[in-house]
Design an enzyme around this catalytic site. Structure first.
Site, PDB file in Angstrom:
ATOM      1  N   GLU A 119      16.322   8.427 -35.991  1.00 14.98           N
ATOM      2  CA  GLU A 119      15.410   9.386 -35.335  1.00 14.98           C
ATOM      3  C   GLU A 119      15.038   8.908 -33.935  1.00 14.98           C
ATOM      4  O   GLU A 119      13.997   9.289 -33.396  1.00 14.98           O
ATOM      5  CB  GLU A 119      14.133   9.588 -36.176  1.00 14.98           C
ATOM      6  CG  GLU A 119      14.344  10.084 -37.586  1.00 14.98           C
ATOM      7  CD  GLU A 119      14.762  11.553 -37.682  1.00 14.98           C
ATOM      8  OE1 GLU A 119      14.945  12.187 -36.632  1.00 14.98           O
ATOM      9  OE2 GLU A 119      14.936  12.037 -38.810  1.00 14.98           O
TER      10      GLU A 119
ATOM     11  N   HIS B 281       7.324   7.436 -38.185  1.00 15.52           N
ATOM     12  CA  HIS B 281       7.822   8.533 -39.016  1.00 15.52           C
ATOM     13  C   HIS B 281       7.904   8.027 -40.449  1.00 15.52           C
ATOM     14  O   HIS B 281       8.477   6.968 -40.708  1.00 15.52           O
ATOM     15  CB  HIS B 281       9.205   8.990 -38.546  1.00 15.52           C
ATOM     16  CG  HIS B 281       9.919   9.812 -39.577  1.00 15.52           C
ATOM     17  ND1 HIS B 281       9.374  10.951 -40.130  1.00 15.52           N
ATOM     18  CD2 HIS B 281      11.122   9.647 -40.194  1.00 15.52           C
ATOM     19  CE1 HIS B 281      10.206  11.451 -41.023  1.00 15.52           C
ATOM     20  NE2 HIS B 281      11.275  10.669 -41.095  1.00 15.52           N
TER      21      HIS B 281
ATOM     22  N   HIS C  92       7.442   9.438 -44.980  1.00 11.64           N
ATOM     23  CA  HIS C  92       7.590  10.543 -45.932  1.00 11.64           C
ATOM     24  C   HIS C  92       6.398  10.567 -46.890  1.00 11.64           C
ATOM     25  O   HIS C  92       6.549  10.273 -48.087  1.00 11.64           O
ATOM     26  CB  HIS C  92       8.898  10.375 -46.719  1.00 11.64           C
ATOM     27  CG  HIS C  92      10.141  10.340 -45.887  1.00 11.64           C
ATOM     28  ND1 HIS C  92      11.354   9.838 -46.342  1.00 11.64           N
ATOM     29  CD2 HIS C  92      10.379  10.737 -44.610  1.00 11.64           C
ATOM     30  CE1 HIS C  92      12.270   9.950 -45.395  1.00 11.64           C
ATOM     31  NE2 HIS C  92      11.700  10.478 -44.324  1.00 11.64           N
TER      32      HIS C  92
ATOM     33  N   HIS D  84      10.087  17.401 -44.986  1.00 11.49           N
ATOM     34  CA  HIS D  84      10.697  16.131 -44.625  1.00 11.49           C
ATOM     35  C   HIS D  84       9.667  14.998 -44.530  1.00 11.49           C
ATOM     36  O   HIS D  84       9.685  14.077 -45.327  1.00 11.49           O
ATOM     37  CB  HIS D  84      11.474  16.291 -43.307  1.00 11.49           C
ATOM     38  CG  HIS D  84      12.153  15.036 -42.852  1.00 11.49           C
ATOM     39  ND1 HIS D  84      13.108  15.012 -41.875  1.00 11.49           N
ATOM     40  CD2 HIS D  84      11.993  13.734 -43.208  1.00 11.49           C
ATOM     41  CE1 HIS D  84      13.525  13.777 -41.677  1.00 11.49           C
ATOM     42  NE2 HIS D  84      12.854  12.990 -42.474  1.00 11.49           N
TER      43      HIS D  84
HETATM   44  O1  2HA Z   1      15.351   6.789 -41.316  1.00 22.12           O
HETATM   45  O2  2HA Z   1      13.648   9.006 -42.519  1.00 22.12           O
HETATM   46  O3  2HA Z   1      14.466  10.971 -40.966  1.00 22.12           O
HETATM   47  C1  2HA Z   1      15.550   7.710 -42.301  1.00 22.12           C
HETATM   48  C2  2HA Z   1      14.748   8.912 -42.053  1.00 22.12           C
HETATM   49  C3  2HA Z   1      15.335   9.943 -41.199  1.00 22.12           C
HETATM   50 ZN    ZN Z   2      12.772  10.921 -42.485  1.00 19.89          ZN
END
Ligand code: 2HA
Ligand code: ZN
Length: 273
Positions: free
Chosen positions: A119, A142, A144, A214
């Site tokens: 990313e 980033h 999840h 996502h």
């Molecule tokens: O790095 O989360 O969006 C893996 C991810 C890609």
């Molecule tokens: Zn991701």
């Protein structure tokens, strides 16, 4: 083995914080396998010795031209690397990169030729925006977060302001510590320039942006701050889901109670968007 962190306690402290946060991400269940990525602007720690370090691999394209990044240095999680491994070995699961003079490519300079995150266009586009606007923010995260991603599967929460309104109303702290709410980016291919562009638009109004189905992207003064921003919002999402699982839509704090928190704590009177 020699490391760029040897005899550089200030830089080491920044990387230690990244390692601490990645441990939390794993413990929270937000970082399955190689999920998530991080960049931190470390340019302020660069001395002449670091500046003269040669590239460990040929320069690679970012996919965007980012003028404010010329000659800047970042720690970036490695692509395909696990957060839980990074927590123990940050310099084996991430690398220091330097942005080349063309502002469109980068080279890896330490410790090992670990390829940065998939990313990277999103992260560096955000870093470029932060520098362009004179922000003091240095970190992008980033991840999840389960409850926030779950909510993004429900059409109602993708409508402008709806997710922010509900999360703010769960506990006063959400309003106090996430006063900019959460931005929504409709689903786009992971790692794409389209995702990077849409994220950039939303980060102008928010510190945390939710990528539909996502994950989240947060910016902060440092990696702890970016983590806290995400955590505060995810806690509110968790409370919402706990209430729902007890069988009804939670009432949420009243508009009046929320206005009172905004006034007493001198928070920006932003409408949910
Ligand atoms: O790095 O989360 O969006 C893996 C991810 C890609
Ligand atoms: Zn991701």
């Amino acid at each position: 083995m020699k490391s760029i962190l040897d005899n550089r306690p200030a830089l080491k402290a920044v990387i230690d914080d990244v390692a601490e946060v990645t441990g939390y991400l794993w413990q929270k269940g937000w970082a399955e396998r190689n999920g998530g990525n991080i960049t931190v602007n470390i340019t302020e720690y660069v001395d002449s010795e670091i500046a003269s370090l040669p590239a460990l691999a040929p320069a690679r394209q970012i996919g965007k031209v980012l003028p404010a990044l010329k000659g800047k240095y970042f720690y970036a999680k490695g692509t395909g690397k696990r957060m839980r491994d990074l927590a123990r070995w940050p310099m084996k699961n991430g690398a220091i990169i330097r942005i080349c003079d063309d502002c469109a490519s980068y080279e890896i300079i330490a410790d090992e030729p670990v390829m940065p995150t998939s990313e990277l266009p999103s992260h560096l586009a955000l870093q470029n925006y932060l520098l362009e606007t004179g922000s003091t923010y240095k970190a992008t995260l980033h991840t999840h977060p389960i409850e926030l991603v779950a909510m993004s599967h429900i059409e109602r929460f993708l409508r402008p302001g709806e997710m922010t309104r509900v999360l703010w109303s769960m506990i006063p702290e959400t309003l106090a510590f996430a006063p900019l709410g959460i931005g929504i980016v409709p689903y786009k291919l992971p790692g794409s320039v389209e995702l990077a562009d849409a994220t950039l638009e939303q980060i102008k109004e928010h510190d945390v942006v939710l990528w539909e189905k996502h994950g989240t992207v947060a910016v902060g003064t440092d990696i702890m701050d970016a983590f806290d921003q995400t955590d505060v919002l995810c806690k509110a999402a968790n409370i919402y889901m706990c209430a729902r699982s007890m069988g009804s839509e939670p009432d949420g704090m009243t508009e009046e109670a929320m206005r009172e928190v905004q006034e007493v704590f001198h928070l920006p009177k932003k409408r949910p968007c």
